[in-house]
Design a protein around this motif. Structure first.
Motif, PDB file in Angstrom:
ATOM      1  N   ARG A   1       0.796  -1.229   0.000  1.00 19.50           N
ATOM      2  CA  ARG A   1       0.000   0.000   0.000  1.00 19.50           C
ATOM      3  C   ARG A   1       0.825   1.274   0.000  1.00 19.50           C
TER       4      ARG A   1
ATOM      5  N   TRP B   1       4.635  -0.292  -5.961  1.00 19.12           N
ATOM      6  CA  TRP B   1       3.922  -0.461  -4.707  1.00 19.12           C
ATOM      7  C   TRP B   1       4.693  -1.432  -3.837  1.00 19.12           C
TER       8      TRP B   1
ATOM      9  N   GLU C   1       5.429  -2.627   0.686  1.00 15.81           N
ATOM     10  CA  GLU C   1       5.119  -2.488   2.103  1.00 15.81           C
ATOM     11  C   GLU C   1       6.412  -2.076   2.800  1.00 15.81           C
TER      12      GLU C   1
END
Length: 107
Positions: A7, A36, A38
């Protein structure tokens, strides 16, 4: 890999050296791309180096596999923090998931 965990929008960069029209060496960070990921802060510590305290923050960056990432590259995270890549790890050795062990530079 759970794609819902990816995210954070990050920027990957590589340090390059080139010569301009006058023959001068230009050193700069070239953007490899955005993706993208984490970003997880894992550890924070202060060490005493050269008679002064130096703060280090260690992060893990989880992302889809890319074979062009090197230990000398860096990540700009979603907050604008600069993270030096210390070790890229191909999780499972199957070319699906990449874990980057990073150290935050500055604050």
């Amino acid at each position: 890999m759970n794609p819902g965990r990816l995210r954070h929008r990050i920027t990957l960069q590589r340090f390059t050296k080139a010569r301009n029209d006058f023959g001068e060496v230009i050193e700069e960070w070239e953007e490899l791309g955005k993706c993208w990921a984490e970003v997880k802060p894992v550890n924070g510590k202060e060490t005493f180096v050269a008679q002064q305290f130096v703060a280090q923050s260690t992060h893990e960056v989880w992302m889809r596999f890319r074979k062009d990432i090197k230990a000398s590259d860096r990540v700009i995270d979603h907050h604008g923090n600069v993270l030096e890549i210390k070790t890229p790890i191909d999780i499972g050795g199957r070319g699906r998931q990449l874990k980057l062990l990073c150290r935050q530079v500055g604050f």
